[in-house]
Write a protein that holds these residues in place. Structure first.
Motif, PDB file in Angstrom:
ATOM      1  N   LEU A 411       0.909  -0.933   0.048  1.00 32.65           N
ATOM      2  CA  LEU A 411      -0.079   0.300   0.332  1.00 32.65           C
ATOM      3  C   LEU A 411       1.014   1.394  -0.416  1.00 32.65           C
ATOM      4  CD1 LEU A 411      -2.749  -0.868   2.937  1.00 32.65           C
ATOM      5  CD2 LEU A 411      -2.630  -1.334   0.456  1.00 32.65           C
ATOM      6  N   ARG A 412       0.327   1.854  -0.544  1.00 39.61           N
ATOM      7  CA  ARG A 412       0.869   3.636  -0.745  1.00 39.61           C
ATOM      8  C   ARG A 412       0.343   4.530  -0.359  1.00 39.61           C
ATOM      9  NH1 ARG A 412       6.722   3.757  -3.360  1.00 39.61           N
ATOM     10  NH2 ARG A 412       6.116   5.469  -1.368  1.00 39.61           N
ATOM     11  N   PRO A 413      -0.512   5.208   0.529  1.00 39.99           N
ATOM     12  CA  PRO A 413      -1.412   6.038   1.034  1.00 39.99           C
ATOM     13  C   PRO A 413      -0.322   6.801   0.965  1.00 39.99           C
ATOM     14  CG  PRO A 413      -0.788   4.410   3.114  1.00 39.99           C
ATOM     15  CD  PRO A 413      -0.060   3.989   1.479  1.00 39.99           C
ATOM     16  N   ASP A 414      -1.846   8.139   1.099  1.00 42.42           N
ATOM     17  CA  ASP A 414      -0.771   9.624   1.292  1.00 42.42           C
ATOM     18  C   ASP A 414      -0.184   9.727   3.123  1.00 42.42           C
ATOM     19  OD1 ASP A 414      -1.393  10.484  -1.050  1.00 42.42           O
ATOM     20  OD2 ASP A 414      -3.508  11.384  -0.113  1.00 42.42           O
ATOM     21  N   ALA A 415      -1.251   9.065   3.661  1.00 46.29           N
ATOM     22  CA  ALA A 415      -0.813   8.811   5.389  1.00 46.29           C
ATOM     23  C   ALA A 415      -1.236   7.889   6.000  1.00 46.29           C
ATOM     24  CB  ALA A 415      -1.769   9.838   5.908  1.00 46.29           C
ATOM     25  N   ILE A 416      -0.407   7.268   7.328  1.00 47.19           N
ATOM     26  CA  ILE A 416      -0.754   5.760   7.720  1.00 47.19           C
ATOM     27  C   ILE A 416      -0.604   6.281   9.541  1.00 47.19           C
ATOM     28  CG2 ILE A 416       0.396   4.173   8.743  1.00 47.19           C
ATOM     29  CD1 ILE A 416       1.914   4.469   6.236  1.00 47.19           C
ATOM     30  N   ARG A 417      -1.616   5.926   9.894  1.00 44.39           N
ATOM     31  CA  ARG A 417      -1.404   6.412  11.530  1.00 44.39           C
ATOM     32  C   ARG A 417      -2.346   5.407  12.876  1.00 44.39           C
ATOM     33  NH1 ARG A 417      -6.026   9.157  10.823  1.00 44.39           N
ATOM     34  NH2 ARG A 417      -8.078   7.821  12.114  1.00 44.39           N
ATOM     35  N   ALA A 452       2.758  -1.515   4.097  1.00 44.10           N
ATOM     36  CA  ALA A 452       2.307   0.692   3.810  1.00 44.10           C
ATOM     37  C   ALA A 452       3.160   1.561   4.394  1.00 44.10           C
ATOM     38  CB  ALA A 452       0.758   0.503   4.889  1.00 44.10           C
ATOM     39  N   LEU A 453       3.415   1.838   2.947  1.00 38.78           N
ATOM     40  CA  LEU A 453       4.800   3.150   3.138  1.00 38.78           C
ATOM     41  C   LEU A 453       4.090   4.312   2.205  1.00 38.78           C
ATOM     42  CD1 LEU A 453       7.212   2.903   3.842  1.00 38.78           C
ATOM     43  CD2 LEU A 453       8.152   2.681   1.647  1.00 38.78           C
ATOM     44  N   THR A 454       4.075   5.293   3.713  1.00 33.11           N
ATOM     45  CA  THR A 454       3.895   6.983   2.561  1.00 33.11           C
ATOM     46  C   THR A 454       4.392   7.100   1.075  1.00 33.11           C
ATOM     47  OG1 THR A 454       4.285   8.001   4.091  1.00 33.11           O
ATOM     48  CG2 THR A 454       2.905   7.158   5.272  1.00 33.11           C
ATOM     49  N   GLN A 455       3.327   7.757   0.861  1.00 35.64           N
ATOM     50  CA  GLN A 455       4.135   8.447  -0.202  1.00 35.64           C
ATOM     51  C   GLN A 455       5.290   9.674  -0.369  1.00 35.64           C
ATOM     52  OE1 GLN A 455       2.970   7.544  -3.809  1.00 35.64           O
ATOM     53  NE2 GLN A 455       1.955   6.316  -3.214  1.00 35.64           N
ATOM     54  N   SER A 456       5.027  10.213   1.266  1.00 32.01           N
ATOM     55  CA  SER A 456       5.966  10.706   1.230  1.00 32.01           C
ATOM     56  C   SER A 456       6.853  10.279   1.866  1.00 32.01           C
ATOM     57  CB  SER A 456       5.611  12.131   1.863  1.00 32.01           C
ATOM     58  OG  SER A 456       4.969  11.856   3.326  1.00 32.01           O
ATOM     59  N   SER A 457       7.262   8.702   2.715  1.00 30.68           N
ATOM     60  CA  SER A 457       8.393   8.325   3.503  1.00 30.68           C
ATOM     61  C   SER A 457       9.757   8.976   3.112  1.00 30.68           C
ATOM     62  CB  SER A 457       8.572   7.089   3.123  1.00 30.68           C
ATOM     63  OG  SER A 457       8.965   6.587   4.180  1.00 30.68           O
ATOM     64  N   GLU A 458      10.774   9.386   3.609  1.00 29.37           N
ATOM     65  CA  GLU A 458      11.953   9.242   3.306  1.00 29.37           C
ATOM     66  C   GLU A 458      12.721   8.117   3.521  1.00 29.37           C
ATOM     67  OE1 GLU A 458      13.086  12.538   5.289  1.00 29.37           O
ATOM     68  OE2 GLU A 458      11.482  14.319   4.424  1.00 29.37           O
ATOM     69  N   LEU A 459      12.019   7.072   3.712  1.00 25.44           N
ATOM     70  CA  LEU A 459      12.526   5.543   3.740  1.00 25.44           C
ATOM     71  C   LEU A 459      13.542   5.593   2.800  1.00 25.44           C
ATOM     72  CD1 LEU A 459      10.536   3.577   5.608  1.00 25.44           C
ATOM     73  CD2 LEU A 459      12.936   4.308   6.458  1.00 25.44           C
ATOM     74  N   SER A 460      15.338   4.907   2.836  1.00 29.31           N
ATOM     75  CA  SER A 460      16.091   4.292   1.467  1.00 29.31           C
ATOM     76  C   SER A 460      15.057   2.954   1.468  1.00 29.31           C
ATOM     77  CB  SER A 460      17.712   5.046   1.815  1.00 29.31           C
ATOM     78  OG  SER A 460      17.800   4.020   2.776  1.00 29.31           O
ATOM     79  N   PRO A 461      15.855   2.130   0.988  1.00 27.70           N
ATOM     80  CA  PRO A 461      15.532   1.706   0.088  1.00 27.70           C
ATOM     81  C   PRO A 461      16.733  -0.192   1.502  1.00 27.70           C
ATOM     82  CG  PRO A 461      16.381   2.032  -2.205  1.00 27.70           C
ATOM     83  CD  PRO A 461      16.344   3.218  -0.803  1.00 27.70           C
ATOM     84  N   ASP A 462      17.462   1.105   1.987  1.00 27.71           N
ATOM     85  CA  ASP A 462      18.330   0.179   3.001  1.00 27.71           C
ATOM     86  C   ASP A 462      17.684   0.482   3.672  1.00 27.71           C
ATOM     87  OD1 ASP A 462      20.928  -0.908   1.020  1.00 27.71           O
ATOM     88  OD2 ASP A 462      22.115   0.587   1.340  1.00 27.71           O
ATOM     89  N   ASP A 463      17.656   1.349   4.393  1.00 23.69           N
ATOM     90  CA  ASP A 463      16.184   1.433   5.777  1.00 23.69           C
ATOM     91  C   ASP A 463      14.868   0.434   5.533  1.00 23.69           C
ATOM     92  OD1 ASP A 463      18.123   3.055   6.641  1.00 23.69           O
ATOM     93  OD2 ASP A 463      17.059   5.161   6.062  1.00 23.69           O
ATOM     94  N   LEU A 464      14.965   0.836   4.840  1.00 24.98           N
ATOM     95  CA  LEU A 464      13.280  -0.073   4.606  1.00 24.98           C
ATOM     96  C   LEU A 464      13.794  -1.645   4.520  1.00 24.98           C
ATOM     97  CD1 LEU A 464      10.132  -1.168   4.042  1.00 24.98           C
ATOM     98  CD2 LEU A 464      10.353  -0.710   1.362  1.00 24.98           C
ATOM     99  N   THR A 465      14.807  -2.408   3.586  1.00 26.92           N
ATOM    100  CA  THR A 465      15.407  -3.809   4.031  1.00 26.92           C
ATOM    101  C   THR A 465      15.979  -3.908   5.532  1.00 26.92           C
ATOM    102  OG1 THR A 465      16.882  -3.378   1.563  1.00 26.92           O
ATOM    103  CG2 THR A 465      17.048  -5.080   3.454  1.00 26.92           C
ATOM    104  N   ASP A 466      15.892  -3.300   6.128  1.00 26.24           N
ATOM    105  CA  ASP A 466      16.721  -3.181   7.706  1.00 26.24           C
ATOM    106  C   ASP A 466      15.315  -3.575   8.344  1.00 26.24           C
ATOM    107  OD1 ASP A 466      19.146  -4.003   7.181  1.00 26.24           O
ATOM    108  OD2 ASP A 466      19.291  -1.416   7.360  1.00 26.24           O
ATOM    109  N   LEU A 467      14.459  -3.073   7.893  1.00 27.18           N
ATOM    110  CA  LEU A 467      13.026  -3.119   8.558  1.00 27.18           C
ATOM    111  C   LEU A 467      11.913  -4.309   8.030  1.00 27.18           C
ATOM    112  CD1 LEU A 467      11.600   0.687   8.313  1.00 27.18           C
ATOM    113  CD2 LEU A 467      12.197  -0.787  10.154  1.00 27.18           C
ATOM    114  N   ILE A 468      12.363  -5.207   7.306  1.00 23.85           N
ATOM    115  CA  ILE A 468      11.695  -6.012   6.889  1.00 23.85           C
ATOM    116  C   ILE A 468      12.620  -7.291   6.834  1.00 23.85           C
ATOM    117  CG2 ILE A 468      11.002  -7.332   4.867  1.00 23.85           C
ATOM    118  CD1 ILE A 468      10.819  -5.511   3.216  1.00 23.85           C
TER     119      ILE A 468
END
Length: 554
Positions: A411-417, A452-468
């Motif tokens: 998901l690529r929403p505009d906001a997540i809460r 789910a990752l917002t459209q405006s997220s500043e996560l890099s591919p490396d950061d997202l990889t670590d979170l997964i």
């Protein structure tokens, strides 16, 4: 059928024929019993000598006690001529001398009423042969000499030293004074009460260490151990001073006989531990232990207002160190995560909010989150802290429209809460840019996790990889599984491909996968200082090794 209406228990005469099997006949038992007899006789010292012969060792144990009044008491199993005071204080069983049963033994003793010497060997121990009583002219006390089979070098010396270590009287071996040690020398605190010396020990408990010193005879007994919550462990060792009703199980004397006095001693031990904890600057007793402590001391303070800082639980954690405890800050709250998906999602929200303080939430209602500790539930200060659990999440598009019923894996929403609720039903909403959720087979495959990752997220591919990886990777420990490193490398490759696909598109994901595979399996084959030029398509391939300075057109 018998017509008896009354009878009385008695010892069969045949029991003496089995006397050689009552004790193990080890040097440990022999020295323990003979030393105890010397102490009960009022001796002020014990001397042990040993003469090594060709086929045996002649061992002599000599004391300056009151001596033996009647030699028949010495060889009567279960009978002794101890004084009334000794019988009252210790209840001796009259069996200790038979630790020598089966060994060639000579006993010589002088008491206030006379002297004698007798030799016991073979059938004399089992009552099948007479024992001749001979005259003796020696000093006050008792000397026992016996033959013992030769053993390994140094074993006899070590056994005597062990028997003397915690014995209350000085002991010599071949004229040399043996070292004696206070049984409670390393105790954090010593408490004397009701005929016991109770040593309270801090973080030194071991099931392999003797916990009771019965006038020099040491044994292991499971006395109380109290463990504070992720803090100090308290244990006890006990030395008998004057406790006539605390007795050992006969004949081996390897354990304490269970009676009311032992129950009382156990209670004294718990009371002693709590009294030491009471004097400490702070404690972390469980709520249950604190209630017991208050039964001894009503003004016993509550556990320190400290909790471990919240830290996310990772999927790969087989064992997790408890984060350090810290004093509660203003705005303290507890977050009780349910699994690694929940923990990693919440951890990302906090880092996005507070940056370098990963347990804090900034904003209009700043909070500091701590780990839940179930053992201290019940303390008023703990129960008063808001305890949150995650009760849902909300994804919105187009400036606020909720995304309902979307079950796609990305998901690529505009906001997540994130929606949190405390124990009082009050809700807390936290804005974030990332959520990862479990779905079918997601524990083994990063492609199956719902992200789910917002459209405006500043996560890099490396950061997202670590979170997964943190949320999903749980290595197998089966005997036929690959090594941890191999499993982690393979999983990281798949997680990185997924991260690049979400953030940069499928082409970027393909390139990332190729780059990682190349780096892992091929790059090491390229010689230092050389360059590999590679062109590959379904129609053909071209590979060329070139010097590092040559053009890329080759």
């Amino acid at each position: 059928m018998t017509t008896l209406t009354k009878l009385r228990a008695r010892v069969s005469p045949q029991a003496i024929s089995k006397v050689t099997r009552i004790f193990n006949g080890t040097l440990d038992d022999i020295f323990a019993e003979l030393f105890q007899n010397a102490r009960r006789a009022g001796a002020t010292r014990v001397a042990v000598t040993a003469e090594h012969l060709d086929d045996a060792c002649l061992i002599t144990v000599d004391d300056d006690g009151a001596g033996i009044t009647d030699p028949i008491d010495l060889v009567s199993l279960g009978q002794s001529d101890w004084s009334g005071e000794c019988r009252t204080r210790e209840d001796p069983a009259g069996m200790g001398f038979f630790s020598l049963a089966g060994l060639d033994t000579v006993v010589s003793s002088t008491s206030a009423v006379g002297s004698f010497s007798l030799g016991i060997a073979g059938d004399a121990w089992t009552g099948e042969a007479d024992i001749e009583v001979l005259p003796w002219d020696g000093p006050r006390g008792t000397t026992i000499a016996f033959h013992f089979p030769p053993g390994p070098d140094g074993k006899l010396e070590r056994t005597v030293e062990a028997a003397a270590r915690f014995f209350p009287l000085p002991v010599t071996y071949n004229g040399k004074d043996l070292a004696r040690t206070d049984f409670l020398a390393d105790a954090y605190k010593i408490i004397e009460r009701d005929g016991f010396r109770i040593g309270v020990f801090r973080d030194q408990h071991s099931p392999h260490v003797a916990t009771l010193n019965f006038h020099g005879v040491t044994l292991k007994h499971a006395f109380p151990v109290i463990k504070e919550v992720h803090h100090t462990q308290w244990s006890v060792q006990v030395e008998i001073v004057d406790a006539p009703d605390l007795v050992l199980v006969l004949p081996a004397r390897k354990e304490i006989y269970r009676n009311a006095v032992l129950d009382h001693l156990v209670e004294l031990c718990r009371r002693a531990i709590f009294s030491v904890i009471y004097a400490e600057p702070l404690h972390r007793l469980s709520f249950e232990d604190w209630l017991e402590a208050r039964s001894y001391c009503p003004d016993f303070s509550q556990a320190a207002r400290q909790l471990p800082l919240w830290w996310p639980t990772l999927a790969r954690d087989d064992y997790r160190e408890v984060p350090r405890f810290a004093d509660l800050e203003t705005g303290a709250a507890i977050y009780d995560d349910t699994d690694s998906f929940d923990a990693v999602s919440f951890g990302r929200a906090l880092r996005r909010s507070a940056g370098d303080e990963p347990h804090k939430l900034a904003g209009p209602e700043p909070l500091a989150f701590y780990e839940p500790i179930t053992n201290i539930i019940g303390y008023p200060w703990y129960d008063g802290i808001r305890c949150f659990v995650r009760t849902g999440e909300c994804f919105t598009h187009d400036g606020g429209a909720p995304a309902e019923g979307d079950e796609t894996l990305t998901l690529r929403p505009d906001a997540i809460r994130l929606e949190l609720t405390d124990q009082h039903g009050r809700r807390l909403d936290i804005e974030t840019d990332f959520v990862i959720q479990e779905s079918d087979d997601s524990w083994g495959d990063p492609d199956c996790a719902r992200i789910a990752l917002t459209q405006s997220s500043e996560l890099s591919p490396d950061d997202l990889t670590d979170l997964i990886i943190d949320a999903v990777f749980s290595p197998s420990d089966d005997s036929d599984a690959d090594s941890y490193d191999t499993q982690e490398t393979r999983f990281r490759h798949d997680a990185a491909v997924r991260a690049h696909a979400i953030l940069e598109g499928e082409d970027a994901a393909i390139i990332a996968g190729i780059r990682m595979a190349f780096a892992d399996r091929i790059a090491w084959r390229i010689p230092h200082g050389r360059t590999l030029n590679l062109t590959w398509s379904r129609g053909g391939s071209h590979l060329q090794l070139a010097d590092a300075g040559e053009g890329s057109d080759q």
